[in-house]
Design a protein around this motif. Structure first.
Motif, short mmCIF file in Angstrom:
data_model
loop_
_atom_site.label_atom_id
_atom_site.label_comp_id
_atom_site.label_asym_id
_atom_site.label_seq_id
_atom_site.Cartn_x
_atom_site.Cartn_y
_atom_site.Cartn_z
N UNK A 1 0.84 -1.01 0.07
CA UNK A 1 -0.01 0.09 -0.10
C UNK A 1 0.77 1.17 -0.04
N UNK A 2 1.88 1.22 0.85
CA UNK A 2 2.70 2.57 1.05
C UNK A 2 3.59 2.57 -0.29
N UNK A 3 3.90 1.59 -0.99
CA UNK A 3 4.64 1.65 -2.29
C UNK A 3 3.92 2.13 -3.17
N UNK A 4 2.72 1.73 -3.51
CA UNK A 4 1.80 2.14 -4.45
C UNK A 4 1.51 3.50 -4.15
N UNK A 5 1.31 4.22 -2.90
CA UNK A 5 1.27 5.69 -2.67
C UNK A 5 2.34 6.42 -3.14
N UNK A 6 3.36 5.77 -2.88
CA UNK A 6 4.85 6.66 -3.11
C UNK A 6 4.89 6.72 -4.72
N UNK A 7 4.54 5.42 -5.49
CA UNK A 7 4.79 5.71 -6.76
C UNK A 7 3.51 6.64 -7.38
N UNK A 8 2.44 6.74 -7.06
CA UNK A 8 1.40 7.52 -7.52
C UNK A 8 1.76 8.96 -7.22
N UNK A 9 2.40 9.12 -5.97
CA UNK A 9 2.76 10.53 -5.59
C UNK A 9 3.80 11.22 -6.58
N UNK A 10 4.71 10.38 -7.21
CA UNK A 10 5.78 10.56 -8.24
C UNK A 10 5.03 10.99 -9.53
N UNK A 11 4.07 10.32 -9.81
CA UNK A 11 3.30 10.81 -11.04
C UNK A 11 2.59 12.11 -10.88
N UNK A 12 2.05 12.25 -9.76
CA UNK A 12 1.33 13.68 -9.49
C UNK A 12 2.40 14.71 -9.29
N UNK A 13 3.37 14.50 -8.75
CA UNK A 13 4.52 15.56 -8.88
C UNK A 13 5.00 15.86 -10.19
N UNK A 14 5.06 15.07 -10.87
CA UNK A 14 5.41 15.30 -12.40
C UNK A 14 4.25 15.89 -13.21
N UNK A 15 3.12 15.64 -12.84
CA UNK A 15 1.99 16.48 -13.41
C UNK A 15 2.11 17.97 -12.88
N UNK A 16 2.30 18.12 -11.69
CA UNK A 16 2.60 19.43 -10.88
C UNK A 16 3.64 20.25 -11.69
N UNK A 17 4.89 19.64 -12.02
CA UNK A 17 5.90 20.15 -12.75
C UNK A 17 5.46 20.71 -14.18
N UNK A 18 5.06 19.89 -15.05
CA UNK A 18 4.40 20.22 -16.29
C UNK A 18 3.29 21.27 -16.08
N UNK A 19 2.81 21.58 -15.21
CA UNK A 19 1.62 22.54 -15.18
C UNK A 19 2.31 23.88 -14.93
N UNK A 20 3.65 23.86 -14.26
CA UNK A 20 4.06 25.30 -14.23
C UNK A 20 4.39 25.88 -15.61
N UNK A 21 3.64 27.34 -15.41
CA UNK A 21 3.88 28.04 -16.64
C UNK A 21 5.34 28.83 -16.72
N UNK A 22 5.99 28.42 -17.83
CA UNK A 22 7.51 28.81 -17.79
C UNK A 22 7.68 30.26 -17.61
N UNK A 23 6.86 31.08 -18.32
CA UNK A 23 6.99 32.39 -18.38
C UNK A 23 6.83 33.26 -17.13
N UNK A 24 5.51 32.48 -16.34
CA UNK A 24 5.37 32.87 -14.97
C UNK A 24 6.37 32.88 -13.88
N UNK A 25 7.36 31.96 -14.15
CA UNK A 25 8.29 31.69 -13.11
C UNK A 25 9.61 32.24 -13.76
#
Length: 339
Positions: free
Chosen positions: A126-150
């Motif tokens: 269960x914890x392994x699954x949560x960690x890996x899915x968190x990895x995907x969610x973090x990647x989504x967050x990175x790709x959602x950053x507006x390069x110009x805005x930062x």
């Protein structure tokens, strides 16, 4: 006190910090090299009360400018105020008289970099699954950053990104070919014929995988590390690489970190579905990106094997790497054919 590590003189570092950040350090500085880095060197530094991390180029690597270190410092500085977890950047130093090369200092973040299925095993499914899915969610967050805005609107050249990437790795292959490799030319040519149209460019990490993040309490990602390959480019290259690292290799002696055999590790298809659902991006053509990741790693491994044949590698395990290259080529070809 630990022995003085190569590439970092604690007394010179302390003197510099006292000059530019008076009060940051409150005692004698102790430093040790953190093992596991692939290119730039990473050190844990402490004054006995607080801790920091220092990053600098490899020993003997002469930079005409401070570009590499400054680039890493720039990207984590830009991302720190966003939802992407990165260590707080504290200072950048271009003065090579301090440590012999440009360097930067960032906060020390607690957490564990999981590199193998065996290391994940104590967490349970269960914890392994949560960690890996968190990895995907973090990647989504990175790709959602507006390069110009930062302030990263000029951080790369996204136009023609995939073509340049393929040519770069093909050139790397040509420079380290000392034997015939069945299928490698076929894979390279097939990738070239099927170059996809990239989506809107984003900030990409370039080497996004589980052992480049620190997992903390609650199996959440405390920090994404190793930004040396980051740029503006096609976000699906990050996802394709993550999918490749999530595949089961079924080989022994692989130098490539893989946690895919851990109980509870989601299958690659679930990772792609989660990314697509959360990002809204079309992942229908991801087979190309995953095949490209297999090609890229095959080239990297062949380069290591080539250096081994020339007697330029040190340490155990290098004698087995050459036998792994055909496995990566085969995975790349199969991925393209099935995609």
């Amino acid at each position: 006190m630990s022995p003085v590590p190569p590439g970092l003189d604690p007394e010179k570092l302390r003197a510099h910090l006292d000059r530019v950040r008076p009060g940051l350090v409150s005692g004698p500085v102790d430093a040790r090299l953190i093992e596991g880095g692939r290119s730039n060197l990473t050190y844990a530094v402490t004054d006995g009360t607080d801790s920091w991390v220092v990053r600098r180029p490899p020993l003997g690597h002469v930079l005409a400018t401070a570009h590499d270190m400054k680039r890493e410092f720039r990207v984590i500085s830009a991302l720190h105020p966003t939802s992407v977890p990165v260590p707080e950047p504290l200072l950048f130093c271009a003065d090579e008289s301090v440590l012999g090369a440009p360097f930067y200092v960032m906060e020390h973040v607690a957490g564990t970099p999981y590199r193998t299925a065996e290391q994940l095993a104590p967490l349970g499914p269960a914890r392994t699954r949560a960690a890996i899915l968190s990895l995907v969610d973090t990647l989504v967050d990175l790709h959602a950053v507006d390069p110009e805005a930062v302030g990263l609107g000029d951080f790369g050249r996204p136009e023609g990104f995939l073509d340049r990437q393929l040519r770069r790795w093909a050139k790397q292959l040509a420079a380290s070919r000392g034997r015939a490799l069945a299928g490698i030319d076929e894979l390279q040519a097939a990738l070239g014929r099927a170059l996809p149209d990239s989506p809107e460019p984003t900030v990409i990490h370039g080497d996004f995988r589980l052992d480049n993040v620190l997992i903390g309490e609650g199996d959440r990602i405390n920090a994404v590390l190793d930004w040396e390959m980051s740029t503006l480019g096609d976000p699906l290259t990050d996802l394709g690489l993550l999918v490749m690292y999530s595949a089961r290799l079924e080989v022994t002696g692989s130098p490539i970190s893989t946690t895919a055999g851990a109980a509870g590790h989601p299958e690659p298809a679930e990772l792609v579905e989660r990314y697509a659902a959360r990002s809204g991006r079309d992942t229908g053509g991801l087979a190309w990106y995953t095949a490209f990741a297999w090609f890229k790693l095959a080239v990297i491994l062949e380069g290591i094997h080539y250096r081994y044949t020339l007697g330029r590698t040190v340490g155990p395990g290098f004698d087995r790497i050459g036998t792994l290259v055909p496995v990566f080529i085969e995975h790349g070809l199969t991925t393209l054919q099935e995609g």
